[in-house]
Design a protein around this motif. Structure first.
Motif, PDB file in Angstrom:
ATOM      1  N   PRO A 100     -13.373 -34.218 -15.654  1.00 59.69           N
ATOM      2  CA  PRO A 100     -14.501 -34.677 -16.464  1.00 59.69           C
ATOM      3  C   PRO A 100     -15.845 -34.436 -15.785  1.00 59.69           C
ATOM      4  O   PRO A 100     -15.972 -34.576 -14.564  1.00 59.69           O
ATOM      5  CB  PRO A 100     -14.226 -36.177 -16.639  1.00 59.69           C
ATOM      6  CG  PRO A 100     -13.361 -36.536 -15.468  1.00 59.69           C
ATOM      7  CD  PRO A 100     -12.519 -35.321 -15.209  1.00 59.69           C
ATOM      8  N   GLY A 101     -16.837 -34.067 -16.593  1.00 60.56           N
ATOM      9  CA  GLY A 101     -18.165 -33.801 -16.062  1.00 60.56           C
ATOM     10  C   GLY A 101     -18.964 -35.072 -15.861  1.00 60.56           C
ATOM     11  O   GLY A 101     -18.879 -36.011 -16.659  1.00 60.56           O
ATOM     12  N   TYR A 124      -8.411 -37.532 -29.485  1.00 63.44           N
ATOM     13  CA  TYR A 124      -8.100 -37.500 -28.064  1.00 63.44           C
ATOM     14  C   TYR A 124      -7.915 -38.924 -27.544  1.00 63.44           C
ATOM     15  O   TYR A 124      -8.720 -39.813 -27.835  1.00 63.44           O
ATOM     16  CB  TYR A 124      -9.218 -36.810 -27.282  1.00 63.44           C
ATOM     17  CG  TYR A 124      -9.156 -35.309 -27.346  1.00 63.44           C
ATOM     18  CD1 TYR A 124      -8.317 -34.591 -26.501  1.00 63.44           C
ATOM     19  CD2 TYR A 124      -9.936 -34.606 -28.256  1.00 63.44           C
ATOM     20  CE1 TYR A 124      -8.252 -33.210 -26.559  1.00 63.44           C
ATOM     21  CE2 TYR A 124      -9.879 -33.219 -28.321  1.00 63.44           C
ATOM     22  CZ  TYR A 124      -9.033 -32.532 -27.467  1.00 63.44           C
ATOM     23  OH  TYR A 124      -8.965 -31.161 -27.536  1.00 63.44           O
ATOM     24  N   GLU A 125      -6.845 -39.125 -26.789  1.00 68.13           N
ATOM     25  CA  GLU A 125      -6.531 -40.432 -26.234  1.00 68.13           C
ATOM     26  C   GLU A 125      -6.344 -40.286 -24.730  1.00 68.13           C
ATOM     27  O   GLU A 125      -5.531 -39.477 -24.278  1.00 68.13           O
ATOM     28  CB  GLU A 125      -5.271 -40.985 -26.885  1.00 68.13           C
ATOM     29  CG  GLU A 125      -5.014 -42.440 -26.591  1.00 68.13           C
ATOM     30  CD  GLU A 125      -3.875 -42.984 -27.436  1.00 68.13           C
ATOM     31  OE1 GLU A 125      -2.725 -42.921 -26.964  1.00 68.13           O
ATOM     32  OE2 GLU A 125      -4.129 -43.454 -28.560  1.00 68.13           O
ATOM     33  N   ILE A 126      -7.086 -41.065 -23.968  1.00 70.64           N
ATOM     34  CA  ILE A 126      -7.035 -40.990 -22.514  1.00 70.64           C
ATOM     35  C   ILE A 126      -6.302 -42.218 -21.993  1.00 70.64           C
ATOM     36  O   ILE A 126      -6.642 -43.352 -22.337  1.00 70.64           O
ATOM     37  CB  ILE A 126      -8.447 -40.908 -21.919  1.00 70.64           C
ATOM     38  CG1 ILE A 126      -9.144 -39.635 -22.424  1.00 70.64           C
ATOM     39  CG2 ILE A 126      -8.403 -40.917 -20.404  1.00 70.64           C
ATOM     40  CD1 ILE A 126     -10.566 -39.495 -21.981  1.00 70.64           C
ATOM     41  N   SER A 127      -5.287 -42.002 -21.196  1.00 77.82           N
ATOM     42  CA  SER A 127      -4.485 -43.092 -20.641  1.00 77.82           C
ATOM     43  C   SER A 127      -4.625 -43.104 -19.127  1.00 77.82           C
ATOM     44  O   SER A 127      -4.736 -42.057 -18.496  1.00 77.82           O
ATOM     45  CB  SER A 127      -3.015 -42.915 -21.019  1.00 77.82           C
ATOM     46  OG  SER A 127      -2.862 -42.897 -22.425  1.00 77.82           O
ATOM     47  N   GLY A 128      -4.603 -44.312 -18.574  1.00 78.93           N
ATOM     48  CA  GLY A 128      -4.717 -44.443 -17.126  1.00 78.93           C
ATOM     49  C   GLY A 128      -4.945 -45.884 -16.740  1.00 78.93           C
ATOM     50  O   GLY A 128      -4.842 -46.801 -17.570  1.00 78.93           O
ATOM     51  N   MET A 139     -14.054 -44.424 -18.566  1.00 77.25           N
ATOM     52  CA  MET A 139     -14.478 -43.049 -18.299  1.00 77.25           C
ATOM     53  C   MET A 139     -15.144 -42.934 -16.933  1.00 77.25           C
ATOM     54  O   MET A 139     -14.968 -41.931 -16.235  1.00 77.25           O
ATOM     55  CB  MET A 139     -15.429 -42.566 -19.405  1.00 77.25           C
ATOM     56  CG  MET A 139     -14.777 -42.402 -20.772  1.00 77.25           C
ATOM     57  SD  MET A 139     -13.355 -41.270 -20.745  1.00 77.25           S
ATOM     58  CE  MET A 139     -14.131 -39.754 -20.211  1.00 77.25           C
ATOM     59  N   VAL A 140     -15.881 -43.945 -16.546  1.00 74.91           N
ATOM     60  CA  VAL A 140     -16.478 -43.940 -15.207  1.00 74.91           C
ATOM     61  C   VAL A 140     -15.382 -44.004 -14.154  1.00 74.91           C
ATOM     62  O   VAL A 140     -15.426 -43.289 -13.142  1.00 74.91           O
ATOM     63  CB  VAL A 140     -17.459 -45.119 -15.054  1.00 74.91           C
ATOM     64  CG1 VAL A 140     -17.929 -45.241 -13.611  1.00 74.91           C
ATOM     65  CG2 VAL A 140     -18.648 -44.947 -15.977  1.00 74.91           C
ATOM     66  N   GLN A 141     -14.390 -44.844 -14.388  1.00 77.14           N
ATOM     67  CA  GLN A 141     -13.278 -44.958 -13.445  1.00 77.14           C
ATOM     68  C   GLN A 141     -12.530 -43.634 -13.334  1.00 77.14           C
ATOM     69  O   GLN A 141     -12.118 -43.225 -12.245  1.00 77.14           O
ATOM     70  CB  GLN A 141     -12.332 -46.070 -13.897  1.00 77.14           C
ATOM     71  CG  GLN A 141     -11.245 -46.408 -12.888  1.00 77.14           C
ATOM     72  CD  GLN A 141     -10.383 -47.573 -13.342  1.00 77.14           C
ATOM     73  OE1 GLN A 141     -10.681 -48.220 -14.340  1.00 77.14           O
ATOM     74  NE2 GLN A 141      -9.321 -47.829 -12.606  1.00 77.14           N
ATOM     75  N   ARG A 142     -12.345 -42.955 -14.457  1.00 77.54           N
ATOM     76  CA  ARG A 142     -11.662 -41.660 -14.439  1.00 77.54           C
ATOM     77  C   ARG A 142     -12.462 -40.625 -13.657  1.00 77.54           C
ATOM     78  O   ARG A 142     -11.907 -39.761 -12.986  1.00 77.54           O
ATOM     79  CB  ARG A 142     -11.449 -41.181 -15.880  1.00 77.54           C
ATOM     80  CG  ARG A 142     -10.780 -39.810 -15.967  1.00 77.54           C
ATOM     81  CD  ARG A 142     -10.505 -39.436 -17.416  1.00 77.54           C
ATOM     82  NE  ARG A 142      -9.877 -38.126 -17.489  1.00 77.54           N
ATOM     83  CZ  ARG A 142     -10.389 -37.074 -18.106  1.00 77.54           C
ATOM     84  NH1 ARG A 142     -11.561 -37.166 -18.715  1.00 77.54           N
ATOM     85  NH2 ARG A 142      -9.754 -35.915 -18.122  1.00 77.54           N
ATOM     86  N   LEU A 143     -13.787 -40.741 -13.721  1.00 76.11           N
ATOM     87  CA  LEU A 143     -14.645 -39.783 -13.041  1.00 76.11           C
ATOM     88  C   LEU A 143     -14.505 -39.877 -11.524  1.00 76.11           C
ATOM     89  O   LEU A 143     -14.606 -38.866 -10.829  1.00 76.11           O
ATOM     90  CB  LEU A 143     -16.096 -40.031 -13.453  1.00 76.11           C
ATOM     91  CG  LEU A 143     -17.154 -39.057 -12.938  1.00 76.11           C
ATOM     92  CD1 LEU A 143     -16.933 -37.666 -13.515  1.00 76.11           C
ATOM     93  CD2 LEU A 143     -18.557 -39.554 -13.278  1.00 76.11           C
ATOM     94  N   VAL A 144     -14.245 -41.074 -11.019  1.00 74.72           N
ATOM     95  CA  VAL A 144     -14.241 -41.270  -9.565  1.00 74.72           C
ATOM     96  C   VAL A 144     -12.843 -41.449  -8.990  1.00 74.72           C
ATOM     97  O   VAL A 144     -12.708 -41.569  -7.774  1.00 74.72           O
ATOM     98  CB  VAL A 144     -15.108 -42.494  -9.191  1.00 74.72           C
ATOM     99  CG1 VAL A 144     -16.557 -42.284  -9.627  1.00 74.72           C
ATOM    100  CG2 VAL A 144     -14.554 -43.771  -9.818  1.00 74.72           C
TER     101      VAL A 144
END
Length: 206
Positions: free
Chosen positions: A158-159, A22-26, A1-6
């Motif tokens: 994402p916030g 909810y499933e987040i891929s990346g 989630m931190v990686q997605r934020l930046v």
């Protein structure tokens, strides 16, 4: 989630899986799934070890022996060890899981209540108080994530606040798992220790 934020938004996708979550891929997700699988394997090994120490009194280990049929002190130690083991395993399941539903936090209420209701030994009151504070802190942070700020967490952008809260909650949970595991192993190890060290033991058993 931190990686997605930046990282760039187009590197990630958010979808509802067949499990209605909810499933987040990346980038990096596959690696973290492997970490989760390894943590699950470690949890299974921990469960087997605790079962050996508590149910079988650590039979075969130096300084351990099977309890006599009527041994009130050993029974009290075993009961306390079972409570700590139960808490450690439940927290471990939550931390090692590939999903973290908010309702998982309710799983901690039962063993924590039992730990207090049964009356902990003098040396365990402070650890019991500490894990309770950590669990309540994790529950409060979870409430901030869901339902109060969940939309910002899974949205296209994402916030930063809710991501920070999520990371803090997860770190508290990891700390709680390590703390509970430590006390579960200590309590379980004491169950099978001989109360009357033999003359050739060479040192006092603690």
């Amino acid at each position: 989630m931190v990686q997605r934020l930046v990282s760039p938004d187009d590197s990630w996708s958010v979808a509802v899986s067949s499990f209605h979550a909810y499933e987040i891929s990346g980038p990096g997700v596959a690696g973290w799934l492997q970490v989760s699988s390894a943590a699950t394997a470690a949890l299974l090994a921990l469960t087997a070890l605790l079962g050996w120490l508590i149910a079988l009194d650590g039979m075969g280990l130096p300084g351990h022996r099977r309890a006599l049929p009527a041994d009130p002190d050993r029974d009290a130690q075993r009961h306390e060890a079972m409570l700590w083991a139960l808490l450690a395993i439940i927290v471990g399941v939550i931390v090692a899981n590939k999903a973290f539903s908010p309702q998982y936090m309710m799983w901690l209420a039962g063993p924590l209540a039992m730990l207090w209701a049964e009356g902990t030994r003098a040396g365990s009151r402070r650890p019991a108080r500490r894990v309770t504070i950590m669990a309540l802190a994790a529950a409060g942070l979870t409430q901030l994530v869901f339902p109060l700020n969940y939309t910002a967490l899974v949205g296209d952008h994402p916030g930063g606040f809710v991501t920070t809260v999520l990371v803090a909650r997860n770190l508290v949970m990891v700390g709680l798992a390590l703390h509970c595991t430590r006390h579960a192993l200590r309590a379980a190890w004491r169950v099978g220790l001989r109360s009357d060290p033999t003359p050739d033991s060479g040192r006092e058993l603690v």
